[in-house]
Design a protein around this motif. Structure first.
Motif, PDB file in Angstrom:
ATOM      1  N   GLY A  66      49.437 -41.783 -12.811  1.00 37.28           N
ATOM      2  CA  GLY A  66      48.434 -42.074 -11.635  1.00 37.28           C
ATOM      3  C   GLY A  66      48.464 -40.609 -10.733  1.00 37.28           C
ATOM      4  O   GLY A  66      49.218 -40.039 -11.491  1.00 37.28           O
ATOM      5  N   HIS A  67      47.389 -40.060 -10.621  1.00 42.38           N
ATOM      6  CA  HIS A  67      46.425 -38.801 -10.112  1.00 42.38           C
ATOM      7  C   HIS A  67      46.581 -38.845  -8.688  1.00 42.38           C
ATOM      8  O   HIS A  67      45.643 -39.732  -8.104  1.00 42.38           O
ATOM      9  N   CYS A 133      48.273 -32.328  -8.465  1.00 38.72           N
ATOM     10  CA  CYS A 133      48.589 -33.983  -8.463  1.00 38.72           C
ATOM     11  C   CYS A 133      50.413 -33.522  -7.969  1.00 38.72           C
ATOM     12  O   CYS A 133      50.956 -33.108  -8.472  1.00 38.72           O
ATOM     13  N   PHE A 135      52.196 -36.347  -8.354  1.00 38.88           N
ATOM     14  CA  PHE A 135      52.796 -37.250  -9.586  1.00 38.88           C
ATOM     15  C   PHE A 135      53.976 -36.193  -9.942  1.00 38.88           C
ATOM     16  O   PHE A 135      53.698 -35.436 -10.601  1.00 38.88           O
ATOM     17  N   HIS A 138      52.947 -34.071 -12.862  1.00 38.76           N
ATOM     18  CA  HIS A 138      52.444 -33.199 -13.399  1.00 38.76           C
ATOM     19  C   HIS A 138      51.813 -31.937 -12.802  1.00 38.76           C
ATOM     20  O   HIS A 138      50.673 -31.662 -12.946  1.00 38.76           O
ATOM     21  N   MET A 142      48.835 -29.674 -13.618  1.00 34.69           N
ATOM     22  CA  MET A 142      47.287 -30.347 -12.799  1.00 34.69           C
ATOM     23  C   MET A 142      47.500 -29.417 -11.082  1.00 34.69           C
ATOM     24  O   MET A 142      48.024 -29.600 -10.553  1.00 34.69           O
TER      25      MET A 142
END
Ligand code: ZN
Length: 149
Positions: A66-67, A133, A135, A138, A142
């Motif tokens: 998921g992002h 992000c 998640f 991440h 990210m």
């Protein structure tokens, strides 16, 4: 011939809706390789509000890859992330009522899109600010900087 026309129609319906481009939004993508397509976002100082449109270009589901996109002071990112992971997917990986969070989108899975809008005044001073992000795991890859220019 009919088949071709049908295919074209499906493509048109499947295309993203045309959005008025006033320079106060950006299209951000996240993929199955745990990466955003942007390392920095410039927010024009003439904008009152700014919108980040997030598209997950991968195929993996939101519970596996998921992002989302979260904005906070760069110095706060690590704690926002830590508390977000504890909050879990049911809370979109954001601690409810976290005042360090300037903006946070929903968590999307492959093929899904979301967007988040925030007042530019929230990041016009007191930075630097980052987007990332939340998640689990991440944010090491990210993340990027966001600044009013
Ligand atoms: Zn992610």
């Amino acid at each position: 011939m009919i088949r071709k026309l049908l295919f074209a129609t499906v493509l048109l319906i499947g295309a993203p809706a045309a959005v008025a481009q006033n320079g106060c939004s950006v299209n951000l993508e996240g993929n199955d390789a745990m990466k955003y397509n942007l390392k920095s976002i410039d927010v024009p100082k003439t904008c009152k509000d700014f919108t980040i449109n997030l598209k997950h270009t991968g195929k993996m589901p939101r519970n596996a890859m998921g992002h989302n996109v979260v904005i906070g002071k760069t110095a706060d990112i690590a704690v926002i992330d830590k508390d977000g992971v504890k909050a879990g997917l049911a809370k979109e990986y954001i601690k409810p009522g976290d005042t360090r969070v300037i903006a946070a989108s929903k968590v999307v899975g492959g093929g899904q899109s979301t967007s988040v809008t925030f007042p530019v005044a929230r990041i016009s001073s007191g930075g630097p600010y980052s987007f990332f992000c939340s998640f689990p795991g991440h944010s090491t890859l990210m993340k990027g900087s966001i600044a009013v220019k």
